[in-house]
Write a protein that holds these residues in place. Sequence first.
Motif, PDB file in Angstrom:
ATOM      1  N   TRP A 113       0.831  -1.207   0.000  1.00 24.03           N
ATOM      2  CA  TRP A 113       0.000   0.000   0.000  1.00 24.03           C
ATOM      3  C   TRP A 113       0.867   1.260   0.000  1.00 24.03           C
ATOM      4  O   TRP A 113       0.574   2.242  -0.705  1.00 24.03           O
ATOM      5  N   PHE A 162      -7.886   2.427  -0.436  1.00 24.05           N
ATOM      6  CA  PHE A 162      -7.368   2.862   0.864  1.00 24.05           C
ATOM      7  C   PHE A 162      -6.253   3.898   0.687  1.00 24.05           C
ATOM      8  O   PHE A 162      -6.160   4.866   1.458  1.00 24.05           O
ATOM      9  N   ALA A 200      -7.920   7.088  -0.077  1.00 23.30           N
ATOM     10  CA  ALA A 200      -8.542   7.636   1.140  1.00 23.30           C
ATOM     11  C   ALA A 200      -7.542   8.417   1.978  1.00 23.30           C
ATOM     12  O   ALA A 200      -7.911   9.370   2.662  1.00 23.30           O
ATOM     13  N   CYS A 201      -6.277   8.013   1.936  1.00 22.50           N
ATOM     14  CA  CYS A 201      -5.266   8.591   2.839  1.00 22.50           C
ATOM     15  C   CYS A 201      -4.357   9.630   2.190  1.00 22.50           C
ATOM     16  O   CYS A 201      -3.831  10.503   2.884  1.00 22.50           O
ATOM     17  N   TYR A 202      -4.110   9.507   0.882  1.00 22.57           N
ATOM     18  CA  TYR A 202      -3.201  10.449   0.234  1.00 22.57           C
ATOM     19  C   TYR A 202      -3.806  11.858   0.287  1.00 22.57           C
ATOM     20  O   TYR A 202      -4.939  12.079  -0.161  1.00 22.57           O
ATOM     21  N   LYS A 244     -15.794  -0.125   1.156  1.00 25.26           N
ATOM     22  CA  LYS A 244     -14.889  -0.688   2.161  1.00 25.26           C
ATOM     23  C   LYS A 244     -13.520  -0.871   1.516  1.00 25.26           C
ATOM     24  O   LYS A 244     -13.379  -1.600   0.532  1.00 25.26           O
ATOM     25  N   THR A 245     -12.529  -0.193   2.064  1.00 24.42           N
ATOM     26  CA  THR A 245     -11.170  -0.351   1.555  1.00 24.42           C
ATOM     27  C   THR A 245     -10.313  -0.855   2.706  1.00 24.42           C
ATOM     28  O   THR A 245     -10.637  -0.614   3.872  1.00 24.42           O
ATOM     29  N   ALA A 246      -9.240  -1.565   2.412  1.00 24.82           N
ATOM     30  CA  ALA A 246      -8.422  -2.102   3.504  1.00 24.82           C
ATOM     31  C   ALA A 246      -7.188  -2.824   2.988  1.00 24.82           C
ATOM     32  O   ALA A 246      -7.083  -3.169   1.817  1.00 24.82           O
ATOM     33  N   ILE A 296      -6.976  -3.007   8.627  1.00 27.28           N
ATOM     34  CA  ILE A 296      -6.551  -1.605   8.529  1.00 27.28           C
ATOM     35  C   ILE A 296      -7.140  -1.029   7.256  1.00 27.28           C
ATOM     36  O   ILE A 296      -6.838  -1.513   6.161  1.00 27.28           O
ATOM     37  N   GLY A 297      -7.986  -0.021   7.385  1.00 31.38           N
ATOM     38  CA  GLY A 297      -8.624   0.501   6.185  1.00 31.38           C
ATOM     39  C   GLY A 297      -9.507   1.691   6.478  1.00 31.38           C
ATOM     40  O   GLY A 297      -9.388   2.339   7.515  1.00 31.38           O
ATOM     41  N   ALA A 298     -10.389   1.967   5.531  1.00 29.89           N
ATOM     42  CA  ALA A 298     -11.268   3.123   5.664  1.00 29.89           C
ATOM     43  C   ALA A 298     -12.581   2.841   4.949  1.00 29.89           C
ATOM     44  O   ALA A 298     -12.613   2.050   4.004  1.00 29.89           O
ATOM     45  N   PHE A 299     -13.651   3.469   5.414  1.00 26.20           N
ATOM     46  CA  PHE A 299     -14.866   3.546   4.618  1.00 26.20           C
ATOM     47  C   PHE A 299     -14.683   4.744   3.693  1.00 26.20           C
ATOM     48  O   PHE A 299     -14.615   5.881   4.161  1.00 26.20           O
ATOM     49  N   PHE A 327      -4.768   9.154  13.374  1.00 26.59           N
ATOM     50  CA  PHE A 327      -4.759   8.483  12.069  1.00 26.59           C
ATOM     51  C   PHE A 327      -4.827   6.960  12.240  1.00 26.59           C
ATOM     52  O   PHE A 327      -5.499   6.265  11.479  1.00 26.59           O
ATOM     53  N   ALA A 379      -8.330   6.133  13.011  1.00 21.63           N
ATOM     54  CA  ALA A 379      -9.164   6.253  11.807  1.00 21.63           C
ATOM     55  C   ALA A 379      -9.107   4.984  10.965  1.00 21.63           C
ATOM     56  O   ALA A 379     -10.079   4.637  10.296  1.00 21.63           O
ATOM     57  N   CYS A 380      -7.985   4.283  11.002  1.00 21.40           N
ATOM     58  CA  CYS A 380      -7.760   3.154  10.085  1.00 21.40           C
ATOM     59  C   CYS A 380      -7.940   1.790  10.734  1.00 21.40           C
ATOM     60  O   CYS A 380      -8.269   0.825  10.045  1.00 21.40           O
ATOM     61  N   TYR A 381      -7.708   1.664  12.033  1.00 17.63           N
ATOM     62  CA  TYR A 381      -7.821   0.353  12.683  1.00 17.63           C
ATOM     63  C   TYR A 381      -9.285  -0.103  12.638  1.00 17.63           C
ATOM     64  O   TYR A 381     -10.169   0.634  13.092  1.00 17.63           O
ATOM     65  N   ARG A 382      -9.521  -1.255  12.053  1.00 15.71           N
ATOM     66  CA  ARG A 382     -10.892  -1.754  11.830  1.00 15.71           C
ATOM     67  C   ARG A 382     -11.764  -0.706  11.146  1.00 15.71           C
ATOM     68  O   ARG A 382     -12.954  -0.612  11.425  1.00 15.71           O
ATOM     69  N   ARG A 383     -11.163   0.093  10.290  1.00 15.77           N
ATOM     70  CA  ARG A 383     -11.840   1.181   9.559  1.00 15.77           C
ATOM     71  C   ARG A 383     -12.446   2.233  10.482  1.00 15.77           C
ATOM     72  O   ARG A 383     -13.404   2.914  10.125  1.00 15.77           O
ATOM     73  N   MET A 425       1.281  14.374   4.422  1.00 11.71           N
ATOM     74  CA  MET A 425       0.747  13.989   3.116  1.00 11.71           C
ATOM     75  C   MET A 425      -0.160  12.765   3.190  1.00 11.71           C
ATOM     76  O   MET A 425      -0.891  12.480   2.260  1.00 11.71           O
ATOM     77  N   ILE A 426      -0.088  11.999   4.292  1.00  9.89           N
ATOM     78  CA  ILE A 426      -0.864  10.760   4.392  1.00  9.89           C
ATOM     79  C   ILE A 426      -1.686  10.827   5.672  1.00  9.89           C
ATOM     80  O   ILE A 426      -1.121  10.914   6.765  1.00  9.89           O
ATOM     81  N   GLY A 427      -3.002  10.815   5.536  1.00 13.47           N
ATOM     82  CA  GLY A 427      -3.805  10.954   6.739  1.00 13.47           C
ATOM     83  C   GLY A 427      -5.291  10.848   6.456  1.00 13.47           C
ATOM     84  O   GLY A 427      -5.700  10.335   5.414  1.00 13.47           O
TER      85      GLY A 427
END
Lengths: 363, 363
Positions: free
Chosen positions: A84, A116, A119-121, A145-147, A157-160, B116, B119-123, B156-158
């Motif tokens: 990633w 994902f 979502a973070c960049y 759902k991204t991860a 580890i991911g994001a909606f 951060f 935000a990402c752990y278990r989405r 830059m990543i967050g």
Amino acid sequence: MKKVYRVDLGDRAYDIHIEPGCLNQIGQALREAVPEAGRCLVVTNETIAPLYLDQVTASLEQTGWICFHCILPDGECFKTLDTWSKILDAMMDARLARNEPALALGGGVIGDMAGFAAACYRRGIPYVQIPTTLLAQVDSSVGGKTAVNHPHGKNMIGAFYQPRLVWIDPRVLKTLEPREVRAGLAEVIKYGAIWDRRFFDWLQDVMPRALALDEEVASQMILSSCRYKAEIVMADETERGQRALLNLGHTFGHAIEALTGYRRYLHGEAVGLGMRMAARLSEQKGFAPAGCEDAILRLLRAAGLPTEIPFFSFRDWMDAMGHDKKNIGTLVRFVLMHDIGHAFICEDVQANEIERLIASFHA
Amino acid sequence: MKKVYRVDLGDRAYDIHIEPGCLNQIGQALREAVPEAGRCLVVTNETIAPLYLDQVTASLEQTGWICFHCILPDGECFKTLDTWSKILDAMMDARLARNEPALALGGGVIGDMAGFAAACYRRGIPYVQIPTTLLAQVDSSVGGKTAVNHPHGKNMIGAFYQPRLVWIDPRVLKTLEPREVRAGLAEVIKYGAIWDRRFFDWLQDVMPRALALDEEVASQMILSSCRYKAEIVMADETERGQRALLNLGHTFGHAIEALTGYRRYLHGEAVGLGMRMAARLSEQKGFAPAGCEDAILRLLRAAGLPTEIPFFSFRDWMDAMGHDKKNIGTLVRFVLMHDIGHAFICEDVQANEIERLIASFHA
């Protein structure tokens, strides 16, 4: 044969576009989905790049996009923070601005990782899903759902984070391994089993044409699947309730995958087996009428999917299903069925019922 | 002396609680903010842990929390994906469930990284900010911007991800280096310069007591700062417009930090210098009346902050401000002032105006 379904999530609404041959039109579509951007990054893998990257790049460049690539190794084992971070490096190298999109060209692993990263960049840039496997076209590309995986857990580890557009060309399925097509069909069958008896019956009728990737049948099947998934997602975007229905077959299926070291079954194959088990458990607990399991079995067979439940000890099953040893009596939530097309969440499954279920497959 | 401000972001609303000595009450506050959870992870660093971790842990355990720790090295140079992944490992090891919170006990670096990771752990799990520096108490703990640095760019990543609670104890500032207190005051001054002339004038009056960390003055100053920040964030959560006002002094300030290798000035010190430059530019362009720069200068001096603009060549300035060489005439957006308390975003600043500005400081 173009079909468009709009996922209505307010200011995060987006279109799912399904059309045989549409891969060649992604450039114009991206221009409409993300106006004012000039550059984009295509994220793909070493299997897909030789097949479709030129085609996608040509369409993008013809419509004026400056196009960067990030080609990753292929496989679930590369769905890691490490891979990633390579996507993030590529975004930095391309100096993508906050309004410039990433495109995920590949299966679920690419979609999950590229989504994902998007979502973070810069705390979020637009991204577009161009799913190339049936599983991704009917499931993972829809829902936001991204991860990535953690060594101690899948998708931990991911994001909606919702895509700006999902662009589906059923024609690309022709380069997919037939076994991968069948595994994808298991998830299609799942929507019928959860939600819609008529769709389930229709699948039984059209299965030979589905397996042959008839474009009309494939398009219709993908559209319906995306619609079911999207309806559930719209009702429950961050998975607090009803979205759990989508896990029909997954509690048993994940256990089967884990107990066979993720080597013997594809995910969809294991989900098919898990649905069979959920159907039998539903009958044994008196929720579903007799014949529910048989209907699942018949459709799985028509799709050429495995149906024999592998043998493991009761203890192995319980461990693999994440059974908490402090909590002997009751298990975690299961998705069961009142009938084909009527799944529900059941919080009342006892360990001895699981024991009886698994014994019944190896009597 | 308790002060509570509610940040009204709909279903992501949260309280900012400011009270001298409140560190000892975090356990009960967390119980109210995150009911039904049993475990939590405190993320902190090697500087803060010996000072406050026992106190926080005691309060948590007295109210029934099972408490895990993650102690990271201290410093901006550790604000990386690599350190961040250590927090995720700690969350995995603690087996935090989706409703179990992380607490960020530290300055901006800890808050940004722990937020951060949450935000990402278990989405996404809940997190609570317990800022221990003045800069974090008046700025970074409010607003939901979380991030780590990339080797090629800061933050830059967050993710945009709101805390469940911000818990501020002004008494912890007594263990902060005086120079860090002064640097934090630069951001406090900034709110007055952007937004509120009366607050700016009040700061001039109370500055000796602020520097002495008088609890009444500190609490009031922190409350007002959080309120200004929150008001802007509520109007523009994902930074598309007005939130950019918060960057007053930052375009020049970042350039000064970069040109001195991030060693000579603390961030707040550089922002103070940047505000002085923005004020003079506002006067030179005829936006602000004479005296605007002098007012800034007087308050910076009262706070014991540096006021002398260091010398660099015009080309160095332009490079450091990210001037695009293809775009000779016009620069990026600047935040300028119509007067103290009335900042605005100006898209019309020419390179020759910057040249004149910097020359005027070293005539």
